[in-house]
Design an enzyme around this catalytic site. Sequence first.
Site, PDB file in Angstrom:
ATOM      1  N   TYR A 147       1.601 -16.215 -31.320  1.00  0.00           N
ATOM      2  CA  TYR A 147       1.620 -17.623 -30.943  1.00  0.00           C
ATOM      3  C   TYR A 147       2.570 -17.861 -29.788  1.00  0.00           C
ATOM      4  CZ  TYR A 147       6.156 -18.408 -33.240  1.00  0.00           C
ATOM      5  OH  TYR A 147       7.485 -18.373 -33.584  1.00  0.00           O
TER       6      TYR A 147
ATOM      7  N   ARG B 256       4.255 -13.570 -21.813  1.00  0.00           N
ATOM      8  CA  ARG B 256       4.673 -13.073 -23.136  1.00  0.00           C
ATOM      9  C   ARG B 256       3.487 -13.013 -24.089  1.00  0.00           C
ATOM     10  NH1 ARG B 256       9.516 -16.134 -25.992  1.00  0.00           N
ATOM     11  NH2 ARG B 256       7.904 -17.703 -26.260  1.00  0.00           N
TER      12      ARG B 256
ATOM     13  N   ARG C  47     -12.022 -10.196 -45.499  1.00  0.00           N
ATOM     14  CA  ARG C  47     -10.663  -9.655 -45.571  1.00  0.00           C
ATOM     15  C   ARG C  47     -10.672  -8.141 -45.795  1.00  0.00           C
ATOM     16  NH1 ARG C  47      -6.800  -8.178 -49.156  1.00  0.00           N
ATOM     17  NH2 ARG C  47      -4.661  -8.745 -48.629  1.00  0.00           N
TER      18      ARG C  47
ATOM     19  N   HIS D 264      -7.886  -4.715 -44.432  1.00  0.00           N
ATOM     20  CA  HIS D 264      -6.717  -4.478 -43.570  1.00  0.00           C
ATOM     21  C   HIS D 264      -7.021  -3.933 -42.171  1.00  0.00           C
ATOM     22  CE1 HIS D 264      -4.612  -5.331 -47.261  1.00  0.00           C
ATOM     23  NE2 HIS D 264      -3.439  -5.239 -46.656  1.00  0.00           N
TER      24      HIS D 264
ATOM     25  N   LYS E 243       5.749 -11.937 -30.624  1.00  0.00           N
ATOM     26  CA  LYS E 243       5.772 -13.286 -31.208  1.00  0.00           C
ATOM     27  C   LYS E 243       4.615 -13.409 -32.199  1.00  0.00           C
ATOM     28  CE  LYS E 243       6.806 -17.995 -29.619  1.00  0.00           C
ATOM     29  NZ  LYS E 243       7.993 -18.269 -30.424  1.00  0.00           N
TER      30      LYS E 243
ATOM     31  N   GLU F 206      19.702 -12.868 -33.443  1.00  0.00           N
ATOM     32  CA  GLU F 206      19.296 -14.154 -32.860  1.00  0.00           C
ATOM     33  C   GLU F 206      19.290 -15.177 -33.988  1.00  0.00           C
ATOM     34  OE1 GLU F 206      15.218 -14.089 -31.402  1.00  0.00           O
ATOM     35  OE2 GLU F 206      14.635 -12.676 -32.958  1.00  0.00           O
TER      36      GLU F 206
ATOM     37  N   LEU G  77      13.372 -11.688 -30.204  1.00  0.00           N
ATOM     38  CA  LEU G  77      12.272 -12.167 -29.378  1.00  0.00           C
ATOM     39  C   LEU G  77      12.810 -12.391 -27.956  1.00  0.00           C
ATOM     40  CD1 LEU G  77       9.269 -13.290 -29.627  1.00  0.00           C
ATOM     41  CD2 LEU G  77      10.354 -15.490 -29.253  1.00  0.00           C
TER      42      LEU G  77
HETATM   43  N1  PLP Z   1      13.763 -16.247 -31.233  1.00  0.00           N
HETATM   44  C1  PLP Z   1      12.830 -16.546 -32.160  1.00  0.00           C
HETATM   45  C2  PLP Z   1      12.784 -15.738 -33.410  1.00  0.00           C
HETATM   46  C3  PLP Z   1      11.927 -17.610 -31.939  1.00  0.00           C
HETATM   47  O1  PLP Z   1      10.996 -17.890 -32.881  1.00  0.00           O
HETATM   48  C4  PLP Z   1      12.032 -18.360 -30.751  1.00  0.00           C
HETATM   49  C5  PLP Z   1      11.106 -19.469 -30.489  1.00  0.00           C
HETATM   50  O2  PLP Z   1      10.207 -19.769 -31.210  1.00  0.00           O
HETATM   51  C6  PLP Z   1      13.023 -18.023 -29.824  1.00  0.00           C
HETATM   52  C7  PLP Z   1      13.858 -16.950 -30.085  1.00  0.00           C
HETATM   53  C8  PLP Z   1      13.176 -18.796 -28.540  1.00  0.00           C
HETATM   54  O3  PLP Z   1      12.179 -18.410 -27.625  1.00  0.00           O
HETATM   55  P1  PLP Z   1      11.723 -19.403 -26.470  1.00  0.00           P
HETATM   56  O4  PLP Z   1      12.946 -19.706 -25.673  1.00  0.00           O
HETATM   57  O5  PLP Z   1      10.726 -18.629 -25.694  1.00  0.00           O
HETATM   58  O6  PLP Z   1      11.158 -20.615 -27.130  1.00  0.00           O
END
Ligand code: PLP
Length: 282
Positions: free
Chosen positions: A34, A53, A102, A104, A146, A178, A202
């Site tokens: 997403y 991304r 469904r 895997h 993501k 993070e 991320l």
């Molecule tokens: N880290 C995680 C785990 C996230 O889910 C997000 C945003 O959804 C971010 C960092 C921040 O990323 P961005 O600045 O691209 O929104």
Amino acid sequence: MWKTVGYYNGEMGPLEEMKVPMGDRALYFGDGIYEATCVANRVPFALDDHLDRMYNSLRLLEIPFKKDRDWMKAELQKVIDAAEDSPIHFLYWQISRGVCPRNHPFPKDVEPTLMAYVKPHTMKPMDKPYKLISLEDTRFKLCNIKTLNLIPSVLANQRAVEHGCDEAVLHRGSRVTECAHSNISILKDGVLRTAPTDELILPGITRKHLLALARENGIPTDETPFSMVELMNADEIIVTSSSALCMMVESIDGIPVGGKDRKRLKLLQDAYLAKFQRETAK
Ligand code: PLP
């Protein structure tokens, strides 16, 4: 036009009335990716960064999505343009591996699905500091993708809310990774420091912009991991995400933190807001 717009594979309607097929692999496996960004004046902020991304996440999950960038931009714009006026909108979209019974392993000859929504959004004022809670990072090692698999982040955010906090800062042992849905950076002795983009975080778009803005404004940057002790002793702490941009932090686990380099913090926040306004101008 609708207040909140839902989109599924080309069909649009009021979000609350939209339905998706039960075979969508997003429902069973979180088998998809997403993206999300804020929209002002019907211009999605940093869309090219998000699409870069998005295509990278699709590549890493081996989802054979064939539509190109121009098609994606046009399709997302349709969703934005179907929304009633609002000073700021929030645009979300996800791509799953597709609809099939469904099982895997990857299905054969199945088209990925695109789902999106747009809703009115209010950005948090950047001068209102966040309260954080710290938690062990229990996520898998695909945090650079993501993906839709967000259960550890959901649980972490729930714990934050239960403690009257805005976000959860995650650590693996002593290393800060993070937050549940944001990146985290610190200012220490005039340097902006944030974790490197490995498989434990991320690669946030806001993080990337913040680093670039720091360098443009003469603030050196350092992308090496830092510890919980360094976080607690930072001059300032900055939490970044597409939905809230650059938030400062006033406490972690109820202990006051930061507040020692307001000048650089404000410079970065102002530079970020100016970039957002410039790039989403009509
Ligand atoms: N880290 C995680 C785990 C996230 O889910 C997000 C945003 O959804 C971010 C960092 C921040 O990323 P961005 O600045 O691209 O929104």
